[in-house]
Design an enzyme around this catalytic site. Structure first.
Site, PDB file in Angstrom:
ATOM      1  N   GLU A   1      15.012 -73.718 -60.853  1.00 36.73           N
ATOM      2  CA  GLU A   1      14.077 -72.757 -61.432  1.00 36.73           C
ATOM      3  C   GLU A   1      14.139 -72.819 -62.956  1.00 36.73           C
ATOM      4  OE1 GLU A   1      14.362 -68.804 -59.938  1.00 36.73           O
ATOM      5  OE2 GLU A   1      14.453 -69.439 -57.834  1.00 36.73           O
TER       6      GLU A   1
ATOM      7  N   TYR B   1       7.637 -54.442 -62.182  1.00 40.42           N
ATOM      8  CA  TYR B   1       8.492 -55.307 -61.375  1.00 40.42           C
ATOM      9  C   TYR B   1       8.828 -54.542 -60.103  1.00 40.42           C
ATOM     10  CZ  TYR B   1      12.295 -58.082 -59.613  1.00 40.42           C
ATOM     11  OH  TYR B   1      13.080 -58.842 -58.789  1.00 40.42           O
TER      12      TYR B   1
ATOM     13  N   ARG C   1       6.361 -63.292 -67.856  1.00 35.57           N
ATOM     14  CA  ARG C   1       7.160 -64.507 -67.813  1.00 35.57           C
ATOM     15  C   ARG C   1       6.759 -65.259 -66.557  1.00 35.57           C
ATOM     16  NH1 ARG C   1       9.155 -66.851 -71.846  1.00 35.57           N
ATOM     17  NH2 ARG C   1      10.920 -67.726 -70.685  1.00 35.57           N
TER      18      ARG C   1
ATOM     19  N   ASP D   1      10.647 -54.677 -56.278  1.00 34.79           N
ATOM     20  CA  ASP D   1      11.355 -55.285 -55.167  1.00 34.79           C
ATOM     21  C   ASP D   1      10.490 -55.135 -53.925  1.00 34.79           C
ATOM     22  OD1 ASP D   1      13.659 -56.181 -56.468  1.00 34.79           O
ATOM     23  OD2 ASP D   1      14.642 -54.222 -56.297  1.00 34.79           O
TER      24      ASP D   1
ATOM     25  N   ARG E   1      20.951 -51.353 -64.546  1.00 35.52           N
ATOM     26  CA  ARG E   1      21.423 -51.256 -63.162  1.00 35.52           C
ATOM     27  C   ARG E   1      22.302 -52.441 -62.770  1.00 35.52           C
ATOM     28  NH1 ARG E   1      16.734 -50.562 -59.131  1.00 35.52           N
ATOM     29  NH2 ARG E   1      15.837 -52.261 -60.350  1.00 35.52           N
TER      30      ARG E   1
ATOM     31  N   ARG F   1      18.670 -71.422 -62.431  1.00 30.30           N
ATOM     32  CA  ARG F   1      19.466 -71.421 -61.199  1.00 30.30           C
ATOM     33  C   ARG F   1      18.980 -72.501 -60.250  1.00 30.30           C
ATOM     34  NH1 ARG F   1      17.830 -65.837 -57.949  1.00 30.30           N
ATOM     35  NH2 ARG F   1      15.577 -66.140 -57.900  1.00 30.30           N
TER      36      ARG F   1
ATOM     37  N   ARG G   1      31.667 -53.898 -60.438  1.00 35.23           N
ATOM     38  CA  ARG G   1      32.564 -53.310 -59.445  1.00 35.23           C
ATOM     39  C   ARG G   1      34.009 -53.655 -59.758  1.00 35.23           C
ATOM     40  NH1 ARG G   1      29.073 -55.869 -55.372  1.00 35.23           N
ATOM     41  NH2 ARG G   1      27.330 -54.463 -54.975  1.00 35.23           N
TER      42      ARG G   1
END
Length: 368
Positions: A297, A345, A246, A347, A169, A277, A173
């Site tokens: 992180e 996982y 993880r 969201d 996913r 990041r 663009r």
């Protein structure tokens, strides 16, 4: 005697609690941490809402879920537009015409498509791993600079050893649009996520710093029904083996500057930089405070006792989870849910939707 015992004061458990309380049920919420909110917990530092367990940007295309979460807080108009740093070269994420223009010195979608088409031509058939999937989407150049190093740091293994579905996913663009998400609704709650959980849990008894698994029989006896949102393998004492996760480690510091990196999220995509990041928290709420707070992180392998963040949903672990799920189905009065309880996982919008579905199930007429 409570109607509901909820293990875990994160988003999933808080939604269940709220729905039960709305229907006049008594609720006890237990959490091993010293705060509510689970991984979406935020707290103020120098007047800045810090996302203690990593950045959480709420996004969804489901209007009913957007309306639901907005009933607990007002959201701002933050749009997630992360950038990537590859050895000092800065690129826009998600991969779009800004990325392609910087990478190849081109400016039209047709030019970008031609380069990608040429680079991915060697991948034939269905991609067999993450590397092949990435190249088939964006070609070698983007993969090598912006995907490979970051992904291998995040998962602790080679991209050729990771399943293709992880990035199926991935947003690509051929427009100059830096909005990472395709969802219709997006934003950050004014005042932070902890305030949302506080409102959801209003009316519940909350016990923090409580080790449920160490006192399971004793605590279970306090309620008619149990909703467990912790690790499903831990619930059963890892009797079939440990599921893999993880973990993430954070280094957070206050800096005496009003703007450290100019963006909320900067990914470091080279393999040599040890962290994945840097989050500069004030930019989520367009802060103008004189100081700033950043979090580096570091992705890490998980071992028992660490905080589990991402389930490793490969074939081996999914098969093991299925065996635990069968055990869970045999436990009376206990419902397993959420990211850890279902080894998925999630969201935040999907977390809410799943919790509402379970709440509807266990609160149906005649359940008590």
């Amino acid at each position: 005697m409570y109607n509901f015992l909820i293990i875990g004061a994160g988003l999933y458990g808080a939604v269940i609690a709220h729905e039960a309380i709305k229907r006049g049920k008594s609720v006890l919420v237990v959490d091993k941490r010293d705060h509510i909110g689970g991984n979406i917990y935020t707290h103020a530092v120098e007047g800045i809402n810090v996302h203690q367990y990593g950045a959480h940007i709420f996004h969804t295309s489901d209007k009913s879920i957007w309306d639901y979460i907005n009933s607990f807080a007002e959201f701002n108009n933050y749009v997630n537009s992360p950038i990537a740093d590859y050895h000092g070269e800065i690129y826009n994420l998600p991969f779009n015409m800004n990325t392609f223009s910087k990478m190849w010195g081109i400016k039209t979608p047709d030019e970008a498509k031609a380069i990608i088409e040429k680079q991915r031509a060697e991948i034939t058939g269905e991609p067999q791993n993450l590397e092949e999937q990435a190249i088939s989407l964006v070609g070698w150049d983007i993969y090598e600079k912006l995907i490979k190093g970051y992904t291998e740091k995040q998962w602790g293994r080679s991209c050729t050893e990771l399943p293709a579905f992880i990035i199926r996913r991935l947003p690509v663009r051929f427009t100059y649009d830096n909005n990472y998400f395709n969802d219709r609704y997006q934003g950050i709650p004014l005042g932070g996520y902890t305030a949302i959980i506080e409102r959801m849990l209003k009316g519940a008894e909350i016990r923090l710093n409580t080790d449920y698994l160490g006192k399971k029989v004793e605590i279970d006896a306090l309620a008619e029904k149990v909703v467990y949102t912790g690790q499903i393998d831990a619930y059963f004492g890892y009797k079939l083996g440990e599921l893999e996760y993880r973990s993430v480690r954070f280094e957070t510091e206050v800096l005496d500057t009003d703007n450290y990196q100019g963006n909320a999220v900067v990914n470091y995509t080279d393999r040599e930089t040890p962290f994945t990041r840097i989050i500069e928290h004030k930019h989520f709420e367009f802060g103008t405070q004189p100081k700033t707070v950043i979090s580096r992180e570091y992705s890490a392998s998980w071992k028992c006792g660490d905080e589990p963040y991402y389930p490793v949903n490969d074939e081996k672990n999914n098969a093991l989870y299925e065996e635990y799920r069968k055990l869970a189905a045999q436990v009376s009065k206990v419902f397993f849910g959420g990211r850890l309880g279902e080894y998925k996982y999630y969201d935040m919008d999907v977390t809410i939707k799943s919790a509402l579905a379970l709440a509807s199930k266990v609160l149906r007429l005649g359940e008590f």
